[in-house]
Design a protein around this motif. Structure first.
Motif, PDB file in Angstrom:
ATOM      1  N   ILE A 100     -32.978 -20.764  36.050  1.00 32.99           N
ATOM      2  CA  ILE A 100     -31.722 -20.682  36.371  1.00 32.99           C
ATOM      3  C   ILE A 100     -31.118 -19.236  36.355  1.00 32.99           C
ATOM      4  O   ILE A 100     -31.224 -18.483  35.227  1.00 32.99           O
ATOM      5  CB  ILE A 100     -30.798 -21.622  35.472  1.00 32.99           C
ATOM      6  N   GLN A 101     -30.749 -18.641  37.460  1.00 35.25           N
ATOM      7  CA  GLN A 101     -30.179 -17.189  37.666  1.00 35.25           C
ATOM      8  C   GLN A 101     -28.612 -17.565  37.254  1.00 35.25           C
ATOM      9  O   GLN A 101     -28.046 -18.293  38.031  1.00 35.25           O
ATOM     10  CB  GLN A 101     -30.519 -16.629  38.898  1.00 35.25           C
ATOM     11  N   GLY A 102     -28.118 -16.398  36.518  1.00 31.94           N
ATOM     12  CA  GLY A 102     -26.627 -16.544  36.185  1.00 31.94           C
ATOM     13  C   GLY A 102     -26.416 -17.622  35.109  1.00 31.94           C
ATOM     14  O   GLY A 102     -27.366 -17.990  34.267  1.00 31.94           O
ATOM     15  N   GLN A 103     -25.257 -18.224  35.294  1.00 32.01           N
ATOM     16  CA  GLN A 103     -24.915 -19.231  33.924  1.00 32.01           C
ATOM     17  C   GLN A 103     -23.968 -20.262  34.621  1.00 32.01           C
ATOM     18  O   GLN A 103     -23.040 -20.223  35.244  1.00 32.01           O
ATOM     19  CB  GLN A 103     -24.244 -18.565  32.954  1.00 32.01           C
ATOM     20  N   ILE A 104     -24.385 -21.430  34.193  1.00 28.35           N
ATOM     21  CA  ILE A 104     -23.477 -22.750  34.675  1.00 28.35           C
ATOM     22  C   ILE A 104     -22.494 -22.509  33.854  1.00 28.35           C
ATOM     23  O   ILE A 104     -22.383 -22.561  32.323  1.00 28.35           O
ATOM     24  CB  ILE A 104     -24.265 -24.180  34.212  1.00 28.35           C
ATOM     25  N   PRO A 105     -21.089 -22.652  34.395  1.00 28.12           N
ATOM     26  CA  PRO A 105     -20.048 -22.488  33.612  1.00 28.12           C
ATOM     27  C   PRO A 105     -19.861 -23.578  32.552  1.00 28.12           C
ATOM     28  O   PRO A 105     -20.121 -24.636  32.574  1.00 28.12           O
ATOM     29  CB  PRO A 105     -18.773 -22.742  34.475  1.00 28.12           C
ATOM     30  N   SER A 106     -19.242 -23.060  31.387  1.00 27.16           N
ATOM     31  CA  SER A 106     -19.192 -23.912  30.101  1.00 27.16           C
ATOM     32  C   SER A 106     -18.245 -25.280  30.419  1.00 27.16           C
ATOM     33  O   SER A 106     -18.301 -26.422  29.864  1.00 27.16           O
ATOM     34  CB  SER A 106     -18.612 -23.110  29.012  1.00 27.16           C
ATOM     35  N   LYS A 153     -24.891 -31.817  29.089  1.00 30.40           N
ATOM     36  CA  LYS A 153     -24.420 -30.677  28.257  1.00 30.40           C
ATOM     37  C   LYS A 153     -24.562 -31.183  26.743  1.00 30.40           C
ATOM     38  O   LYS A 153     -24.059 -32.178  26.264  1.00 30.40           O
ATOM     39  CB  LYS A 153     -22.951 -30.149  28.569  1.00 30.40           C
ATOM     40  N   SER A 158     -25.352 -26.235  25.312  1.00 28.30           N
ATOM     41  CA  SER A 158     -26.384 -25.751  26.329  1.00 28.30           C
ATOM     42  C   SER A 158     -26.691 -26.851  27.248  1.00 28.30           C
ATOM     43  O   SER A 158     -26.297 -27.894  27.240  1.00 28.30           O
ATOM     44  CB  SER A 158     -27.634 -25.653  25.477  1.00 28.30           C
ATOM     45  N   TRP A 159     -26.971 -26.304  28.738  1.00 23.17           N
ATOM     46  CA  TRP A 159     -27.133 -27.277  29.586  1.00 23.17           C
ATOM     47  C   TRP A 159     -28.642 -27.713  29.995  1.00 23.17           C
ATOM     48  O   TRP A 159     -29.536 -26.989  29.758  1.00 23.17           O
ATOM     49  CB  TRP A 159     -26.783 -26.702  30.978  1.00 23.17           C
ATOM     50  N   VAL A 582     -21.989 -18.231  40.826  1.00 24.32           N
ATOM     51  CA  VAL A 582     -22.063 -18.015  39.399  1.00 24.32           C
ATOM     52  C   VAL A 582     -23.388 -18.399  38.922  1.00 24.32           C
ATOM     53  O   VAL A 582     -23.794 -18.112  37.855  1.00 24.32           O
ATOM     54  CB  VAL A 582     -20.935 -18.689  38.768  1.00 24.32           C
ATOM     55  N   ALA A 583     -24.214 -19.440  39.473  1.00 25.60           N
ATOM     56  CA  ALA A 583     -25.398 -19.864  39.089  1.00 25.60           C
ATOM     57  C   ALA A 583     -26.268 -20.053  40.503  1.00 25.60           C
ATOM     58  O   ALA A 583     -25.910 -20.720  41.065  1.00 25.60           O
ATOM     59  CB  ALA A 583     -25.330 -21.066  38.270  1.00 25.60           C
TER      60      ALA A 583
END
Length: 613
Positions: A100-106, A153, A158-159, A582-583
């Motif tokens: 996973i590049q970037g970040q899954i939004p919280s 989640k 964390s995802w 974003v991800a």
């Protein structure tokens, strides 16, 4: 797509004599003399089917033997540029997504992103050759396969993301899988004699002229999930395992095809559907209770033709039906014409009917001939009903002959080998094949019609529209579409989408055209374009929980990078639309091009933990 199918449903069974009227039609038609002996034989078989089971089984075996000896299944050709339309194998178990590049939004919701699409069972679509000629499927056919990403989640924030895929195992899928060979003869394209004989032989052997591919869309109603194609019944699916649980016929009350795009009525939660088929009644509309247990209204629209209408619309009070000149006509086929045909000179109209109205209550509005598969949204604005859709002036269905390099349905400038321009300042209406956002304003009191393009000819073509689902049937400010890549689409003969667009319905385009002229009266468009040779399918809007604005959320979509053969899923912030995703999630296997996607918000933590342990 535009996804569309041939709704040629004929209600019959091997235990009833109801099949015989279909053969009476041939008494007054111009069938070739070489075909008449077969028709007589098929008619005799049809009359013999009201006999004991053993005799019926013998008759079917004889028909199977006839098909096996006369029809040869051959691979439906794929051009090298169509490589991502090739099927993939089912995974034996769900796979954890770790790259996973970037970040899954919280604040991204837990749930399932799921997309449907064709994944032919026997390595690819099959045509047939026989003494009657050749018959072929449409490029949109092929058994449905669901591709799902599960977002769970943890307590620590964390995802965990898991990918799975699975064929939609309809009754006809199971039948062909059990026989371990192609069984249904393709009936859409080819030589009229071959198509007609295939239609009849399928009907006699299986009680229906085509198989249930269930490959177009996925929708939810009253907490249950369904895979759908408009030529047959929806399949209820287990959203966690992707297992097909059987046909949904609304407690036995809906015994006909079911649109792949039913709509939830604003305010009541009822589900509005329609069913189109190649025999009368051509179109019926139904309203299903909010709990999904009861059909509360059903009406025959009493049309005199079968329009291949892909999507129904709703407003607070009305149902909206698009009657366009893309038609299914069995009589036309019998006389040597096409089963599915777009009639350029044919009429088009939009029907507005009260939610529980009858055929006499429909108010019809004549509009310019067009082909509109997908509706962006419909809503009431004073005395007007406003319909927004992705409109073209020709149809890519059924498409070019698979054995020919003639792409007659593309404008000359889009044909293979012709110079390709992504932005063109002046396109005459008779060349507009690709779909573009369009508006019809229908005045319910005066009957007046106002129609216009929402975007200019220098904008990209756009299809597969979506909105924030909370605004279906009521006035909305924003819409989203996939952006058609004209060059690759013309090279493949299939829609390919190299980006996404955000439509601002309440903001005007302040830019200029390629000639330097100011654009007036057109809406603002913002783009999110992908890397070269990268194309998306199944884009879906994911609303942010508690979001203050209509466009507060994300677009999620599957992508395929043709240069590397890698598939990914992108998550794009709709309020920073042109920015980088974003991800970016790299998937464990290739995801073929497909049709519609949806995001289903569901609590998954315990389920995903069990799957990944």
């Amino acid at each position: 797509m535009a996804s569309s199918y041939v709704p040629c449903q004929v209600h019959c069974s091997f235990g009833k004599p109801s099949i015989s009227p279909n053969f009476d039609l041939f008494k007054t038609t111009d069938l070739s003399s070489s075909f008449k002996p077969l028709v007589r034989e098929l008619q005799q078989l049809a009359f013999r089917i009201d006999v004991p089971k053993a005799v019926k089984n013998v008759s079917i075996k004889l028909l199977d033997a006839f098909v096996d000896s006369v029809f040869e299944f051959v691979d439906h050709p794929l051009h090298p540029s169509q490589s991502n339309f090739a099927p993939v194998d089912e995974l034996k178990e769900a796979a954890l997504v770790t790259n996973i590049q970037g970040q899954i939004p919280s604040v991204f919701p837990e749930g399932v992103y799921i997309r449907n699409g064709p994944n032919p069972l026997f390595g690819g679509l099959k045509s047939t050759k026989s003494l009657f000629g050749r018959s072929s499927p449409m490029w949109v056919e092929g058994e449905g396969m669901l591709h799902a990403l599960y977002f769970s989640k943890g307590i620590d924030g964390s995802w965990t993301v898991v990918y799975n895929n699975r064929h939609v195992e309809t009754e006809t899928f199971k039948l062909e899988k059990q026989r371990n060979k192609p069984t249904f003869l393709p009936i859409v394209e080819g030589d009229p004699l071959a198509v007609l004989s295939a239609y009849l032989l399928n009907l006699l052997r299986f009680g229906k002229p085509y198989k249930n591919t269930s490959n177009t869309n996925v929708f939810e109603h009253s907490g249950k999930f369904y895979s759908a194609v408009e030529s047959d019944s929806p399949q209820e699916i287990d959203i966690f395992t992707l297992e097909a649980l059987g046909n949904w016929d609304v407690s036995g009350a809906w015994n006909r095809p079911f649109t792949a795009h039913p709509k939830r009525a604003p305010g009541t939660g009822e589900l509005v559907t329609m069913g189109i088929q190649g025999t009368k009644p051509f179109v019926e509309v139904g309203v299903i209770s909010s709990d999904g247990k009861k059909l509360v209204h059903r009406v025959d629209l009493k049309l005199d033709r079968c329009p291949l209408c892909h999507e129904i619309g709703v407003t607070k009070r009305y149902n909206v039906f698009m009657d366009c000149p893309l038609t299914v006509d069995i009589a036309r086929l019998i006389h040597g014409g096409q089963l599915v045909k777009y009639e350029r000179e044919g009429y088009a109209r939009i029907g507005i009917m009260p939610r529980y109205g009858d055929a006499d209550s429909i108010q019809w509005f004549e509009v310019k001939p067009n082909c509109t598969f997908h509706i962006i949204n419909c809503f009431e604005d004073g005395d007007e009903v406003v319909v927004w859709g992705s409109r073209a002036l020709a149809s890519v269905i059924p498409g070019p002959d698979p054995d020919s390099k003639e792409f007659e349905w593309f404008p000359p400038k889009y044909k293979p080998g012709a110079p390709v321009e992504e932005s063109v300042d002046s396109i005459s209406e008779d060349q507009l094949l690709f779909h573009r956002p369009y508006e019809w304003r229908l005045h319910m009191r005066t009957g007046d019609v106002k129609e216009r393009n929402l975007t200019g000819p220098n904008e990209f073509p756009m299809e597969f529209p979506m909105i924030n689902g909370a605004f279906a049937g009521v006035k909305n400010k924003y819409g989203y579409t996939q952006v058609c890549h004209c060059g690759s689409s013309s090279a493949t003969g299939m829609g390919k989408y190299g980006g996404l667009a955000k439509l601002y319905f309440e903001e005007q385009n302040t830019g200029t055209s390629m000639s330097g002229k100011q654009e007036e009266g057109l809406i603002k468009v913002e783009y999110h374009m992908f890397e070269e040779n990268t194309y998306c399918t199944g884009a879906a809007f994911v609303p942010k929980g508690g979001g203050a604005e209509e466009d507060d959320g994300w677009i999620i979509t599957f992508l395929h990078h043709e240069d590397t053969n890698i598939s990914q899923a992108y998550i794009i912030d709709t309020r920073n639309f042109s920015s980088q995703a974003v991800a970016k999630l790299t998937l464990p296997c290739r995801v073929p091009d497909g049709f519609h996607g949806a995001f289903m918000p569901i609590q998954l933590h315990k389920r995903i933990t069990k799957t990944t342990c």
